[in-house]
Design an enzyme around this catalytic site. Structure first.
Site, PDB file in Angstrom:
ATOM      1  N   LYS A  41       6.175  15.917  -4.373  1.00 36.15           N
ATOM      2  CA  LYS A  41       7.406  16.691  -4.240  1.00 36.15           C
ATOM      3  C   LYS A  41       8.151  16.289  -2.973  1.00 36.15           C
ATOM      4  CE  LYS A  41       6.227  20.946  -6.740  1.00 36.15           C
ATOM      5  NZ  LYS A  41       6.087  22.419  -6.601  1.00 36.15           N
TER       6      LYS A  41
ATOM      7  N   ARG B 148      -5.532  20.688 -12.904  1.00 28.99           N
ATOM      8  CA  ARG B 148      -5.325  20.680 -11.452  1.00 28.99           C
ATOM      9  C   ARG B 148      -6.051  21.859 -10.804  1.00 28.99           C
ATOM     10  NH1 ARG B 148      -1.725  18.935  -7.350  1.00 28.99           N
ATOM     11  NH2 ARG B 148      -0.672  20.555  -6.162  1.00 28.99           N
TER      12      ARG B 148
ATOM     13  N   HIS C  13      -0.308  20.110  -0.972  1.00 26.13           N
ATOM     14  CA  HIS C  13       0.331  21.378  -0.608  1.00 26.13           C
ATOM     15  C   HIS C  13       0.860  21.290   0.820  1.00 26.13           C
ATOM     16  CE1 HIS C  13      -2.042  23.925  -3.751  1.00 26.13           C
ATOM     17  NE2 HIS C  13      -0.958  23.389  -4.259  1.00 26.13           N
TER      18      HIS C  13
END
Length: 301
Positions: A172, A248, A271
């Site tokens: 991301k 996941r 994360h």
């Protein structure tokens, strides 16, 4: 084009260029800003005159629309970022959204597979055929690395390093990370890349760089991955629900259950904040409680 539209466009460009936001994030923020503009127009409030009472009315309308706390929190977060941008550009003197506390959403317990449930899935593919080899490599990578489905479909052949047994993942916000993979995934990948993938590629050649190809030789999509997983579940005669994120979740849960530390799992999952990884600690807590109740001499009468 009015002032609001100009500022909105500049804000979206700021998200794309400076913040490296994903296309989905930019689209959601665009909708949220436009939604707030409609609210201001209906209430006859200028964008540079928004105050706490106006925001309370806006919040009240969001609640009346029966939106989830997660959605409301996202909309408020968007407007806070938008007005922070306006303040940075000198268009307003202070950010009115700083006075509003974001509602805390309930964090759902992630669904995961128990290790025994996964075993039939790894035996369901016919690895004598190209698609079977691809499916085997796909599920080994998804479970063996814990990457997101969007990250999986964007892998290119050059991202695989067999000598270091790592894959370069494009995450991301255009953030990259290296994730290791194990022996089973390595064997499945090598078989697929040397045999099955070459056969699939010969059908089109349009996606020469992408690792995972569809039956026509084009790039495999996220929707295609979900269809493959559904097919594997049926072929394994399982009655469980499956989706890429469940693999996941299983990846993270099994690592923690087998002694991995939270920080390492955070890095592997990509994360940004540790709080995102902490949703998996419920599993280790349950496991520790069961171990204690079954093992300690004073746990039960």
């Amino acid at each position: 084009m009015n002032q609001w539209e100009v500022h909105k466009q500049l804000f979206l460009e700021y998200l794309q260029i400076e913040k490296n936001a994903s296309p989905l994030t930019v689209e959601n923020y665009k909708k949220d800003v436009e939604g707030f503009a409609r609210f201001l127009e209906a209430e006859a409030v200028a964008f540079n005159e928004v105050d706490y009472p106006a925001i309370r009315v806006y919040l009240s309308q969001l609640h009346q629309a029966q939106l989830s706390r997660k959605t409301i929190s996202r909309k408020l977060s968007c407007m806070r970022s938008f007005y922070r941008f306006l303040e940075r550009e000198g268009i307003i003197t202070s950010n009115p959204f700083l006075t509003v506390t974001l509602p805390k959403g309930d964090k759902p317990i992630p669904e995961f597979f128990y290790e025994e449930e996964l075993k039939p899935l790894f035996l369901a593919s016919d690895i004598t055929h190209p698609l079977g080899q691809r499916n085997q490599a796909l599920i080994e990578i998804l479970y063996g690395t814990g990457i997101r489905v969007s990250e999986c479909t964007s892998i290119e052949c050059a991202d695989i390093d067999f000598s270091l047994t790592t894959v370069l993942v494009h995450g991301k916000g255009r953030k990259e990370r290296y994730v290791p993979f194990g022996t089973f995934a390595g064997e499945a990948l090598r078989r697929y890349m040397e045999d099955g993938r070459q056969q699939l590629l010969s059908r089109s050649g349009a996606a020469a760089d992408r690792l995972f190809l569809n039956s026509k030789g084009g790039a495999l999509t996220a929707r295609g991955v979900r269809m493959i997983l559904d097919k594997l579940v049926k072929e394994a005669a399982l009655t469980v629900d499956i989706h890429p994120h469940k693999l996941r979740h299983s990846f993270a849960t099994h690592l923690l259950n087998n002694g991995a530390d939270l920080r390492s799992v955070q890095e592997l999952l990509g994360h940004e904040h540790l709080s995102s990884t902490q949703i998996y600690t419920h599993v280790t807590k349950d496991r520790l409680r069961n171990v204690y109740m079954n093992s300690h001499p004073r746990a039960n009468k």
